[in-house]
Design a protein around this motif. Structure first.
Motif, PDB file in Angstrom:
ATOM      1  N   UNK A 240      26.186  20.256 -26.255  1.00 20.64           N
ATOM      2  CA  UNK A 240      25.344  20.541 -27.413  1.00 20.64           C
ATOM      3  C   UNK A 240      24.330  19.422 -27.624  1.00 20.64           C
ATOM      4  N   UNK A 241      23.089  19.813 -27.947  1.00 17.66           N
ATOM      5  CA  UNK A 241      22.007  18.852 -28.169  1.00 17.66           C
ATOM      6  C   UNK A 241      21.168  19.296 -29.364  1.00 17.66           C
ATOM      7  N   UNK A 242      20.511  18.335 -29.997  1.00 16.81           N
ATOM      8  CA  UNK A 242      19.599  18.672 -31.095  1.00 16.81           C
ATOM      9  C   UNK A 242      18.327  19.291 -30.522  1.00 16.81           C
ATOM     10  N   UNK A 243      17.803  20.292 -31.212  1.00 14.41           N
ATOM     11  CA  UNK A 243      16.610  20.979 -30.723  1.00 14.41           C
ATOM     12  C   UNK A 243      15.791  21.500 -31.894  1.00 14.41           C
ATOM     13  N   UNK A 244      14.524  21.774 -31.610  1.00 15.21           N
ATOM     14  CA  UNK A 244      13.617  22.366 -32.588  1.00 15.21           C
ATOM     15  C   UNK A 244      13.196  23.738 -32.082  1.00 15.21           C
ATOM     16  N   UNK A 253      17.112  37.692 -30.929  1.00 10.95           N
ATOM     17  CA  UNK A 253      18.175  37.565 -29.924  1.00 10.95           C
ATOM     18  C   UNK A 253      18.031  36.318 -29.064  1.00 10.95           C
ATOM     19  N   UNK A 254      16.817  35.766 -28.972  1.00 13.15           N
ATOM     20  CA  UNK A 254      16.596  34.577 -28.147  1.00 13.15           C
ATOM     21  C   UNK A 254      15.492  33.724 -28.755  1.00 13.15           C
ATOM     22  N   UNK A 255      15.491  32.448 -28.348  1.00 11.62           N
ATOM     23  CA  UNK A 255      14.543  31.485 -28.907  1.00 11.62           C
ATOM     24  C   UNK A 255      14.083  30.528 -27.813  1.00 11.62           C
ATOM     25  N   UNK A 256      12.855  30.032 -27.956  1.00  9.66           N
ATOM     26  CA  UNK A 256      12.376  28.919 -27.140  1.00  9.66           C
ATOM     27  C   UNK A 256      12.576  27.652 -27.954  1.00  9.66           C
ATOM     28  N   UNK A 257      13.274  26.672 -27.368  1.00  8.91           N
ATOM     29  CA  UNK A 257      13.592  25.458 -28.112  1.00  8.91           C
ATOM     30  C   UNK A 257      13.130  24.222 -27.344  1.00  8.91           C
ATOM     31  N   UNK A 258      12.944  23.148 -28.084  1.00  2.39           N
ATOM     32  CA  UNK A 258      12.571  21.842 -27.536  1.00  2.39           C
ATOM     33  C   UNK A 258      13.675  20.863 -27.888  1.00  2.39           C
ATOM     34  N   UNK A 259      14.279  20.245 -26.873  1.00  2.00           N
ATOM     35  CA  UNK A 259      15.358  19.283 -27.095  1.00  2.00           C
ATOM     36  C   UNK A 259      14.749  17.939 -27.495  1.00  2.00           C
ATOM     37  N   UNK A 260      14.871  17.610 -28.773  1.00  2.00           N
ATOM     38  CA  UNK A 260      14.086  16.521 -29.357  1.00  2.00           C
ATOM     39  C   UNK A 260      14.528  15.132 -28.912  1.00  2.00           C
ATOM     40  N   UNK A 261      15.723  15.000 -28.362  1.00  4.58           N
ATOM     41  CA  UNK A 261      16.194  13.685 -27.920  1.00  4.58           C
ATOM     42  C   UNK A 261      16.032  13.475 -26.418  1.00  4.58           C
ATOM     43  N   UNK A 287      13.509  11.124 -28.329  1.00  9.89           N
ATOM     44  CA  UNK A 287      12.681  11.147 -27.121  1.00  9.89           C
ATOM     45  C   UNK A 287      11.231  10.900 -27.534  1.00  9.89           C
ATOM     46  N   UNK A 288      10.572   9.974 -26.856  1.00  8.94           N
ATOM     47  CA  UNK A 288       9.170   9.678 -27.139  1.00  8.94           C
ATOM     48  C   UNK A 288       8.306  10.131 -25.972  1.00  8.94           C
ATOM     49  N   UNK A 289       7.053  10.482 -26.299  1.00  8.46           N
ATOM     50  CA  UNK A 289       6.133  11.036 -25.307  1.00  8.46           C
ATOM     51  C   UNK A 289       5.281   9.913 -24.717  1.00  8.46           C
ATOM     52  N   UNK A 290       5.168   9.895 -23.382  1.00  5.46           N
ATOM     53  CA  UNK A 290       4.413   8.854 -22.696  1.00  5.46           C
ATOM     54  C   UNK A 290       3.486   9.478 -21.654  1.00  5.46           C
ATOM     55  N   UNK A 291       2.457   8.718 -21.302  1.00  5.56           N
ATOM     56  CA  UNK A 291       1.557   9.109 -20.215  1.00  5.56           C
ATOM     57  C   UNK A 291       1.091   7.844 -19.508  1.00  5.56           C
TER      58      UNK A 291
END
Length: 426
Positions: A240-244, A253-261, A287-291
């Motif tokens: 199990x993970x945290x998600x948005x 019935x279904x969802x698109x989620x983003x795992x925030x950590x 989780x932080x976004x990098x480039x």
């Protein structure tokens, strides 16, 4: 830890193989750690664009297939990336006391290059021998003169990294933020997500709480709205993970989620989702976004794009990395994924001793920073116009330019047909 007996079921590329572990009845993806062979030709199909082979790419692939396909080998796993692929060493031979490292064999034959400065001595020696003999990928290699090495050192560090600020009595202190982090997800165009080392204890606490909550929580009685924070059961490991929630099917019935950590996305069915308890809502996404700063990397479907993602995985999924923030920009969009601040960074894989490779150390043929690795492979272009003007940018461009020039001269990657032109065309 330790070696395991395996059977090579398929050779997907010179670096990536599919293995069966008979003792565990397990099938896994495996990549050679710390080396890179030239890419073979690809016919296309399945969403992948066709491509010609890099110089000696087909020969490297045939060499690996001839040596290991459908044969028993020993593997030693070093780490595992978020996608589930294992990284490590592979040993071949009939006599257990005289088995050879496949990576060393490829490097010694001039069919692969070493990608890490902290590589074992036998790998470094094999590459030096291949260079001296101008074998295959090194056929055009020219040993740098003492004058060139001295000029590189005087011009802001070695050619291997993005460089550190020049010293001197009048030098301004370097105020750029530095920290260690673990890369968890790699995207196209040199972007990725990572967890700071300072947050590891918090992540472990959250994962422990999620494990307990997921085992006891009842399935949702109502639908989840877009933007809701939930806990989801990830398809690969059933944890199990945290998600948005980013989008939802009309019938719920279904969802698109983003795992925030962790930074990855997935489509999940409603039965694998639960409401998030208040105590798990209070901690912001970890989780932080990098480039990557100073370079432009092709999109995934462009020439060299998929190879760039694969190479970044080989470089960054090695464990903890050292980050230096060059600048930041605000994400544009809604939700934890699209609104996240983008940190433009220079990234150095850390050595086995736990110290980041430093561009101020002695010159080495193996790239130090992730930017240098991509440029040397011909899978990125310098992009100074994408960063704010200043001494740090100018110094980084000077120290990285040698890698781009080397790839252009050797017709590697996106230079295989000549100069691709402006970096805006990638």
């Amino acid at each position: 830890g330790g070696r395991m007996r395996a059977v090579v079921e398929a050779v997907l590329s010179s670096n990536r193989l599919k293995l069966t572990i008979p003792a565990q009845s397990t099938v896994l993806a495996f990549s050679l750690n710390g080396v890179r062979a030239p890419a073979p030709a690809r016919r296309g199909g399945g969403g992948d664009a066709p491509r010609d082979a890099e110089p000696y790419g087909d020969e490297a692939l045939l060499s690996v297939r001839h040596r290991v396909l459908q044969r028993e080998v020993d593997v030693e796993v070093v780490t595992c990336d978020k996608s589930g692929a294992f990284l490590g060493s592979m040993y071949i031979g009939n006599d257990p006391s005289r088995m050879e490292d496949l990576s060393v064999m490829l490097v010694r034959d001039g069919l692969a290059r070493v990608m890490r400065r902290d590589a074992p001595p036998e790998l470094k020696a094999a590459e030096s021998a291949a260079k001296s003999s101008k074998l295959r990928i090194w056929e055009s290699y020219v040993e740098p003169t003492e004058e060139e090495l001295a000029a590189a050192a005087a011009g802001g560090g070695s050619q291997n990294g993005a460089g550190n600020s020049a010293g001197g009595a009048g030098a301004r202190p370097d105020t750029r933020e530095t920290f260690d982090a673990m890369v968890t997800e790699i995207e196209e165009r040199g972007a990725f997500w990572a967890q700071r080392a300072s947050n590891q204890a918090t992540i472990e606490r959250i994962q422990g709480a999620l494990k307990e909550a997921g085992a006891s929580a009842a399935p949702p009685a109502s639908r989840f709205a877009v933007g809701t924070m939930v806990m989801c059961q990830f398809s690969s490991d059933k944890q199990w993970y945290r998600a948005s929630v980013e989008s939802a099917a009309k019938d719920g019935s279904s969802y698109d989620v983003f795992y925030v950590d962790f930074g990855n996305c997935e489509s999940v069915t409603a039965d694998r989702m639960r409401p998030l308890t208040p105590d798990l809502l209070s901690t912001p996404p970890l989780a932080q976004h990098f480039q990557l700063a100073y370079v432009r990397v092709p999109s995934y479907n462009a020439d060299g794009g998929s190879e760039a993602v694969e190479l970044l995985g080989e470089v960054l999924f090695q464990g903890m990395c050292s980050f230096r923030v060059e600048e930041t920009e605000k994400g544009e969009g809604k939700g934890p994924r699209l609104s996240a601040t983008i940190h433009k960074v220079t990234v150095y894989p850390k050595s086995d001793a736990g110290e980041a490779s430093s561009s101020s150390s002695s010159s080495s043929s193996a790239p130090v920073s992730a930017q240098a690795a991509l440029l040397q492979a011909g899978l990125a272009l310098l992009h100074p116009r994408g960063s704010r003007p200043g001494p740090h940018r100018d110094e980084a461009v000077r120290s990285l330019k040698g890698h781009e020039d080397e790839a252009r001269k050797a017709h590697r990657g996106i230079f295989r047909y000549g100069d691709p032109g402006s970096d805006d065309e990638l």
